[in-house]
Design a protein around this motif. Structure first.
Motif, PDB file in Angstrom:
ATOM      1  N   GLY A   1       0.816  -1.225   0.000  1.00 53.31           N
ATOM      2  CA  GLY A   1       0.000   0.000   0.000  1.00 53.31           C
ATOM      3  C   GLY A   1       0.842   1.264   0.000  1.00 53.31           C
ATOM      4  O   GLY A   1       0.315   2.372   0.128  1.00 53.31           O
ATOM      5  N   SER A   2       2.178   1.105  -0.153  1.00 51.31           N
ATOM      6  CA  SER A   2       3.055   2.276  -0.198  1.00 51.31           C
ATOM      7  C   SER A   2       2.903   3.024  -1.522  1.00 51.31           C
ATOM      8  O   SER A   2       3.196   4.206  -1.621  1.00 51.31           O
TER       9      SER A   2
ATOM     10  N   ASP B   1       6.922  -2.617   6.660  1.00 55.15           N
ATOM     11  CA  ASP B   1       8.272  -3.035   7.062  1.00 55.15           C
ATOM     12  C   ASP B   1       8.949  -3.914   6.010  1.00 55.15           C
ATOM     13  O   ASP B   1      10.148  -3.817   5.768  1.00 55.15           O
ATOM     14  N   GLU B   2       8.139  -4.785   5.395  1.00 50.11           N
ATOM     15  CA  GLU B   2       8.676  -5.719   4.411  1.00 50.11           C
ATOM     16  C   GLU B   2       9.306  -4.959   3.229  1.00 50.11           C
ATOM     17  O   GLU B   2      10.336  -5.360   2.698  1.00 50.11           O
ATOM     18  N   TYR B   3       8.675  -3.867   2.864  1.00 44.52           N
ATOM     19  CA  TYR B   3       9.156  -3.010   1.767  1.00 44.52           C
ATOM     20  C   TYR B   3      10.346  -2.157   2.234  1.00 44.52           C
ATOM     21  O   TYR B   3      11.374  -2.080   1.569  1.00 44.52           O
ATOM     22  N   LEU B   4      10.215  -1.545   3.397  1.00 42.98           N
ATOM     23  CA  LEU B   4      11.246  -0.617   3.885  1.00 42.98           C
ATOM     24  C   LEU B   4      12.555  -1.338   4.191  1.00 42.98           C
ATOM     25  O   LEU B   4      13.630  -0.873   3.806  1.00 42.98           O
ATOM     26  N   LEU B   5      12.468  -2.470   4.874  1.00 42.67           N
ATOM     27  CA  LEU B   5      13.682  -3.151   5.324  1.00 42.67           C
ATOM     28  C   LEU B   5      14.458  -3.818   4.184  1.00 42.67           C
ATOM     29  O   LEU B   5      15.604  -4.217   4.359  1.00 42.67           O
ATOM     30  N   ALA B   6      13.825  -3.920   3.020  1.00 46.31           N
ATOM     31  CA  ALA B   6      14.522  -4.519   1.868  1.00 46.31           C
ATOM     32  C   ALA B   6      15.442  -3.507   1.183  1.00 46.31           C
ATOM     33  O   ALA B   6      16.145  -3.845   0.244  1.00 46.31           O
TER      34      ALA B   6
ATOM     35  N   VAL C   1       0.259   5.049   5.826  1.00 49.87           N
ATOM     36  CA  VAL C   1      -0.187   4.173   4.740  1.00 49.87           C
ATOM     37  C   VAL C   1      -1.574   3.609   5.073  1.00 49.87           C
ATOM     38  O   VAL C   1      -2.482   3.601   4.239  1.00 49.87           O
ATOM     39  N   ASP C   2      -1.743   3.162   6.331  1.00 50.93           N
ATOM     40  CA  ASP C   2      -3.040   2.613   6.771  1.00 50.93           C
ATOM     41  C   ASP C   2      -4.168   3.610   6.574  1.00 50.93           C
ATOM     42  O   ASP C   2      -5.250   3.267   6.099  1.00 50.93           O
TER      43      ASP C   2
END
Lengths: 80, 287
Positions: free
Chosen positions: B229-230, B254-259, B278-279
């Motif tokens: 949803g980013s 987090d999954e997107y940012l930490l990558a 984002v929410d």
């Protein structure tokens, strides 16, 4: 010599520059496993996989997107 | 969908291995076909595709300056029209050439109602010159001009919402897209082509060099942006807003940012703040 307006008259002349020499890892496609989904063709930044799934190693920079996006793991990255 | 098998961008260009911009341009040109004239602003795309005296373009292409891709495209469109030639004009500019430097020229072209397509390939910073922040750099991202460290947190302002600024011009077609959703993107390009008047497409495009991830993950990162949803895929057709892709189950930001290396310095608290933003937007859009 520089032309007026820096006009380049030969379309696609970047083909003179063989970017395959940049590569460390090489994608090898197993055509037996291929399911003809076109993912690798669409996502290749070089556009160097043709509709018969032949990879043009003269230009492939070895980014590995094709191997990453292949849903059946038909592409392996090997050194070379 | 009628997609050309031909390639209109030749290999041998100088893009980094795993470049997202060239994927975007290849897909756009496949959707537009041969009868197209392209205009580029200064930026990665211009530099990598035309190292003089070579060009990667197999269609007519022109570059003038950083700020005036939309003005040049306007002129080309009018010239073709006055000569009675029927060709589609498409402008490609990065986020810097769109959100910052080219904004007034773009606004003018949209206002005048030229029949052209403007595609912003958004990699969220000035990548060609060494990753400087642009108006389209998202909150929290570390760049060379918004570094993280003792004195600075990284980019401390939200991403400028260019597609909505374009929509506010009242143009007939505005859309967002991602290189990781090629069918969605190419459909939008073809809709833009059919549109009588200006069309604007904002294409989200991961950058291996500036974002800091392995080159093979370019498409995966673009997909994660949408799945978390980013980045939201929508279109606005004659004023009607429609979300074109809804993730089955929205993943954690987090999954997107930490990558990515550019977000590695963010604390859990800061990442939670991004998740909350984002929410809020996704709840409003029912994603």
């Amino acid at each position: 010599m520089v032309t007026i307006g820096a006009c380049v008259k030969e379309p696609g002349s970047s083909r003179n520059n063989k970017t395959g020499s940049w590569r460390t890892f090489k994608p090898i496609l197993d055509k037996e496993k291929c399911i003809d989904c076109e993912n690798c063709i669409l996502f290749c930044p070089e556009g160097c996989i043709n509709k018969d799934y032949d990879i043009d190693y003269d230009y492939c920079k070895g980014c590995g997107i094709c191997a990453e996006e292949c849903p059946v793991e038909a592409i392996k990255m090997e050194r070379g | 969908m009628n997609i050309s098998e031909k390639e209109f961008l030749a290999p041998g260009h100088r893009a980094c291995a795993g470049c997202g911009a060239t994927v975007g341009v290849r897909l756009a040109l496949k959707a537009l076909g041969k009868n197209t004239v392209a205009v580029s602003a200064t930026g990665c795309l211009e530099v990598i595709t035309t190292p003089y005296p070579e060009t990667a373009w197999n269609i007519p292409w022109i570059h003038v300056a950083f700020e005036n891709a939309a003005a040049v495209a306007s002129g080309v469109e009018r010239a073709l029209k006055s000569q009675g030639k029927d060709a589609q004009v498409v402008a490609f500019a990065g986020d810097g050439g769109t959100a910052d430097i080219g904004l007034q020229a773009l606004s003018g072209a949209m206002e005048r109602g030229h029949n052209l397509i403007y595609i912003c390939y958004d990699n969220e910073a000035y990548m060609n010159t060494g990753v400087q922040r642009s108006g389209a750099t998202p909150y929290g991202a570390s760049t060379t001009t918004s570094p993280h460290g003792k004195e600075s947190f990284g980019e401390d302002k939200p991403k400028k919402n260019i597609p909505m600024i374009m929509a506010a011009h009242g143009v007939p077609y505005v859309a967002t897209a991602s290189i990781s959703f090629p069918e969605d993107f190419m459909k939008k390009v073809q809709k833009a082509k059919e549109t009588d008047g200006p069309a604007y497409i904002h294409l989200h495009q991961p950058c291996t060099t500036g974002w800091g991830y392995d080159p093979s993950k370019t498409i995966e990162l673009g997909r994660l942006a949408v799945e978390t949803g980013s980045w939201i895929l929508y279109e606005i057709e004659d004023g009607d807003f429609r979300v074109t892709y809804r993730p089955m189950e929205r993943k954690m930001v987090d999954e997107y940012l930490l990558a990515q290396k550019r977000f590695k310095h963010l604390t859990q608290e800061e990442r939670n703040r991004i998740q909350k933003n984002v929410d809020a937007l996704c709840t409003e859009l029912k994603i």
